[in-house]
Structures are given as structure tokens and as C-alpha cells.
Design a protein around this motif. Sequence first.
Motif, PDB file in Angstrom:
ATOM      1  N   ASN A  10      42.587  38.669  32.615  1.00 32.03           N
ATOM      2  CA  ASN A  10      43.783  37.866  32.368  1.00 32.03           C
ATOM      3  C   ASN A  10      44.173  37.107  33.637  1.00 32.03           C
ATOM      4  OD1 ASN A  10      45.000  39.834  34.053  1.00 32.03           O
ATOM      5  ND2 ASN A  10      45.516  41.092  32.288  1.00 32.03           N
ATOM      6  N   GLU A  11      45.325  36.446  33.575  1.00 29.07           N
ATOM      7  CA  GLU A  11      45.806  35.665  34.717  1.00 29.07           C
ATOM      8  C   GLU A  11      46.024  36.555  35.939  1.00 29.07           C
ATOM      9  OE1 GLU A  11      49.599  32.857  35.991  1.00 29.07           O
ATOM     10  OE2 GLU A  11      49.255  33.276  33.876  1.00 29.07           O
ATOM     11  N   HIS A  12      46.593  37.724  35.735  1.00 31.84           N
ATOM     12  CA  HIS A  12      46.845  38.648  36.849  1.00 31.84           C
ATOM     13  C   HIS A  12      45.532  39.011  37.551  1.00 31.84           C
ATOM     14  CE1 HIS A  12      48.658  41.808  39.243  1.00 31.84           C
ATOM     15  NE2 HIS A  12      47.717  42.629  38.812  1.00 31.84           N
ATOM     16  N   ALA A  13      44.493  39.289  36.787  1.00 36.18           N
ATOM     17  CA  ALA A  13      43.194  39.630  37.370  1.00 36.18           C
ATOM     18  C   ALA A  13      42.598  38.446  38.124  1.00 36.18           C
ATOM     19  CB  ALA A  13      42.238  40.100  36.278  1.00 36.18           C
ATOM     20  N   THR A  14      42.852  37.236  37.642  1.00 34.83           N
ATOM     21  CA  THR A  14      42.348  36.031  38.312  1.00 34.83           C
ATOM     22  C   THR A  14      43.038  35.840  39.658  1.00 34.83           C
ATOM     23  OG1 THR A  14      41.914  35.057  36.140  1.00 34.83           O
ATOM     24  CG2 THR A  14      41.921  33.557  38.021  1.00 34.83           C
ATOM     25  N   VAL A  15      44.362  36.013  39.686  1.00 37.37           N
ATOM     26  CA  VAL A  15      45.110  35.914  40.947  1.00 37.37           C
ATOM     27  C   VAL A  15      44.640  37.005  41.909  1.00 37.37           C
ATOM     28  CG1 VAL A  15      47.397  36.156  42.021  1.00 37.37           C
ATOM     29  CG2 VAL A  15      47.130  34.791  39.939  1.00 37.37           C
ATOM     30  N   ALA A  16      44.482  38.222  41.410  1.00 38.44           N
ATOM     31  CA  ALA A  16      44.030  39.341  42.249  1.00 38.44           C
ATOM     32  C   ALA A  16      42.648  39.065  42.838  1.00 38.44           C
ATOM     33  CB  ALA A  16      44.022  40.640  41.446  1.00 38.44           C
ATOM     34  N   MET A  17      41.759  38.457  42.060  1.00 36.98           N
ATOM     35  CA  MET A  17      40.433  38.119  42.580  1.00 36.98           C
ATOM     36  C   MET A  17      40.559  37.060  43.674  1.00 36.98           C
ATOM     37  SD  MET A  17      37.234  38.536  42.869  1.00 36.98           S
ATOM     38  CE  MET A  17      36.882  39.693  41.578  1.00 36.98           C
ATOM     39  N   LYS A  41      40.944  27.717  37.375  1.00 38.90           N
ATOM     40  CA  LYS A  41      40.674  27.238  38.734  1.00 38.90           C
ATOM     41  C   LYS A  41      41.938  27.230  39.598  1.00 38.90           C
ATOM     42  CE  LYS A  41      38.796  23.485  37.065  1.00 38.90           C
ATOM     43  NZ  LYS A  41      38.758  23.827  35.639  1.00 38.90           N
ATOM     44  N   THR A  42      43.030  26.694  39.063  1.00 39.19           N
ATOM     45  CA  THR A  42      44.272  26.648  39.835  1.00 39.19           C
ATOM     46  C   THR A  42      44.869  28.041  39.991  1.00 39.19           C
ATOM     47  OG1 THR A  42      44.698  24.368  39.158  1.00 39.19           O
ATOM     48  CG2 THR A  42      46.587  25.628  39.951  1.00 39.19           C
ATOM     49  N   THR A  43      44.727  28.879  38.994  1.00 41.36           N
ATOM     50  CA  THR A  43      45.216  30.264  39.079  1.00 41.36           C
ATOM     51  C   THR A  43      44.486  31.009  40.187  1.00 41.36           C
ATOM     52  OG1 THR A  43      45.731  30.236  36.723  1.00 41.36           O
ATOM     53  CG2 THR A  43      45.550  32.395  37.775  1.00 41.36           C
ATOM     54  N   LEU A  44      43.169  30.854  40.262  1.00 44.36           N
ATOM     55  CA  LEU A  44      42.388  31.469  41.337  1.00 44.36           C
ATOM     56  C   LEU A  44      42.824  30.904  42.686  1.00 44.36           C
ATOM     57  CD1 LEU A  44      39.962  33.409  41.935  1.00 44.36           C
ATOM     58  CD2 LEU A  44      38.551  31.350  41.968  1.00 44.36           C
ATOM     59  N   GLN A 129      34.746  33.763  28.247  1.00 43.86           N
ATOM     60  CA  GLN A 129      33.823  34.739  27.673  1.00 43.86           C
ATOM     61  C   GLN A 129      34.650  35.627  26.756  1.00 43.86           C
ATOM     62  OE1 GLN A 129      30.995  33.874  28.205  1.00 43.86           O
ATOM     63  NE2 GLN A 129      29.532  35.508  28.290  1.00 43.86           N
ATOM     64  N   ASP A 130      34.569  35.395  25.467  1.00 41.60           N
ATOM     65  CA  ASP A 130      35.406  36.098  24.497  1.00 41.60           C
ATOM     66  C   ASP A 130      36.883  35.857  24.816  1.00 41.60           C
ATOM     67  OD1 ASP A 130      33.129  37.079  23.131  1.00 41.60           O
ATOM     68  OD2 ASP A 130      32.950  38.710  24.592  1.00 41.60           O
ATOM     69  N   ASN A 131      37.659  36.914  25.033  1.00 46.06           N
ATOM     70  CA  ASN A 131      39.090  36.751  25.325  1.00 46.06           C
ATOM     71  C   ASN A 131      39.404  36.852  26.807  1.00 46.06           C
ATOM     72  OD1 ASN A 131      39.748  36.405  22.647  1.00 46.06           O
ATOM     73  ND2 ASN A 131      40.024  38.602  22.291  1.00 46.06           N
ATOM     74  N   GLN A 132      38.398  36.724  27.638  1.00 50.16           N
ATOM     75  CA  GLN A 132      38.627  36.796  29.071  1.00 50.16           C
ATOM     76  C   GLN A 132      37.832  35.700  29.769  1.00 50.16           C
ATOM     77  OE1 GLN A 132      37.488  40.716  30.302  1.00 50.16           O
ATOM     78  NE2 GLN A 132      35.405  40.540  29.574  1.00 50.16           N
ATOM     79  N   ARG A 133      37.857  35.732  31.084  1.00 51.59           N
ATOM     80  CA  ARG A 133      37.117  34.748  31.858  1.00 51.59           C
ATOM     81  C   ARG A 133      35.975  35.435  32.594  1.00 51.59           C
ATOM     82  NH1 ARG A 133      42.674  32.919  32.898  1.00 51.59           N
ATOM     83  NH2 ARG A 133      42.900  30.950  31.810  1.00 51.59           N
ATOM     84  N   GLU A 134      34.929  34.675  32.782  1.00 55.18           N
ATOM     85  CA  GLU A 134      33.815  35.142  33.593  1.00 55.18           C
ATOM     86  C   GLU A 134      33.738  34.237  34.818  1.00 55.18           C
ATOM     87  OE1 GLU A 134      29.783  36.546  32.058  1.00 55.18           O
ATOM     88  OE2 GLU A 134      29.377  34.507  32.797  1.00 55.18           O
ATOM     89  N   MET A 135      33.627  34.850  35.979  1.00 59.74           N
ATOM     90  CA  MET A 135      33.562  34.112  37.229  1.00 59.74           C
ATOM     91  C   MET A 135      32.229  34.384  37.897  1.00 59.74           C
ATOM     92  SD  MET A 135      36.083  34.213  40.524  1.00 59.74           S
ATOM     93  CE  MET A 135      35.773  35.912  40.860  1.00 59.74           C
ATOM     94  N   THR A 136      31.524  33.321  38.232  1.00 56.36           N
ATOM     95  CA  THR A 136      30.275  33.430  38.986  1.00 56.36           C
ATOM     96  C   THR A 136      30.525  32.845  40.365  1.00 56.36           C
ATOM     97  OG1 THR A 136      28.994  33.159  36.952  1.00 56.36           O
ATOM     98  CG2 THR A 136      27.828  32.843  39.043  1.00 56.36           C
ATOM     99  N   ILE A 137      30.319  33.662  41.392  1.00 60.55           N
ATOM    100  CA  ILE A 137      30.511  33.225  42.774  1.00 60.55           C
ATOM    101  C   ILE A 137      29.137  33.119  43.418  1.00 60.55           C
ATOM    102  CG2 ILE A 137      31.642  33.685  44.988  1.00 60.55           C
ATOM    103  CD1 ILE A 137      33.449  35.678  43.488  1.00 60.55           C
ATOM    104  N   SER A 138      28.818  31.916  43.897  1.00 57.03           N
ATOM    105  CA  SER A 138      27.519  31.682  44.527  1.00 57.03           C
ATOM    106  C   SER A 138      27.716  31.305  45.986  1.00 57.03           C
ATOM    107  CB  SER A 138      26.769  30.550  43.821  1.00 57.03           C
ATOM    108  OG  SER A 138      26.590  30.855  42.457  1.00 57.03           O
ATOM    109  N   ALA A 139      26.913  31.902  46.842  1.00 59.96           N
ATOM    110  CA  ALA A 139      26.914  31.546  48.260  1.00 59.96           C
ATOM    111  C   ALA A 139      26.015  30.339  48.447  1.00 59.96           C
ATOM    112  CB  ALA A 139      26.423  32.725  49.095  1.00 59.96           C
ATOM    113  N   GLU A 140      26.530  29.332  49.142  1.00 59.11           N
ATOM    114  CA  GLU A 140      25.773  28.104  49.373  1.00 59.11           C
ATOM    115  C   GLU A 140      25.487  27.884  50.855  1.00 59.11           C
ATOM    116  OE1 GLU A 140      24.842  26.074  46.763  1.00 59.11           O
ATOM    117  OE2 GLU A 140      25.768  27.432  45.316  1.00 59.11           O
ATOM    118  N   SER A 141      25.908  28.830  51.703  1.00 60.81           N
ATOM    119  CA  SER A 141      25.692  28.729  53.149  1.00 60.81           C
ATOM    120  C   SER A 141      25.638  30.142  53.722  1.00 60.81           C
ATOM    121  CB  SER A 141      26.832  27.952  53.816  1.00 60.81           C
ATOM    122  OG  SER A 141      28.018  28.730  53.808  1.00 60.81           O
TER     123      SER A 141
END
Length: 152
Positions: A10-17, A41-44, A129-141
Motif C-alpha cells: 500500500n501507500e504506507h509501504a511505498t513511503v517506508a521503502m 513514483k511520487t509517493t516513493l 501487481q494484483d492489488n499491490q505494487r511491485e518495485m524493481t530496483i536496478s543498479a546502473e553504476s
Amino acid sequence: MTSIVKNLENEHATVAMGQLIAQGLTPPLTIFLTGDLGAGKTTLSRGIIQSLGHEGAVKSPTYTLVEPYELANVDVFHFDLYRVADPEELEFMGIRDYFNQNSICIVEWPEHGQDCLPSADLHIHLSYQDNQREMTISAESTLGQTILTKLK
């Protein structure tokens, strides 16, 4: 480089991440945020920016293109390039000047900036992803890889 995937309920989990990601950030750093409208994106970004020391609201810079946050030890610039029709608009606003040794730049919709932006250290993609969000974090450097290692 490498990446990790996290599920955000949820939004709380996105802010926490965002708060967790912020713990490993040091300038100069560039983060690209991609994903559909409303994907978080803005929540994160809010979680990151408030964790870096901003007290108050974090609004989407959809109409202003950039929202600056001058904090104690770092300048944070939050960009939203969704409405940019021509990357040359970014050249006119002097976008390259924001990416300096004391800044952390968070860029939503970086694909609208094309050749006007430096490479990202972290690329974070948010999707539904269903009723939640999936976040993929990739290192580019190398710096991105160091941050990613701390998040695992």
C-alpha cells in the motif's frame, strides 16, 4: 548490473521503502523512476525526500518540472518530466546545472528527457501487481550497486 524486486502492499509501504532507500543515499546521485501513471513514483519520492530531512509536504512537480529541496547537507531536486514534449525544453531550463556534486536528483518519466539527462545510478520501476505494487530496483553504476547491496 543487478536488480532486486520488492512487493509494496500500500501507500504506507511505498513511503517506508522510500525511507529505507534514502538511508544509503549520498550525493552526487541520480535516480530514475519509471512506471504507469499512479504507480507510486511520487509517493516513493516523498519517502526518500522526507527521510533526507525535508519536513513538510512533497508535491508532484508535474507542472513546475522541478521541485527543489535545500536540506542541511544536500540539495534534492525532484523532477517530473511527464509533460515535456521536447527534450530541448530541458536545455532551456538549464537542467544539466541541477546534476552537481552536492545533489541527489530524482527523475520521474526520465524517458521524456532523452539525451539531456546523465545516466542513472539507480533505476526504480513501479508497476501494478494484483492489488499491490511491485518495485524493481536496478543498479546502473558502482554507487547504485553499493546502495542496492545495502537494501538486500
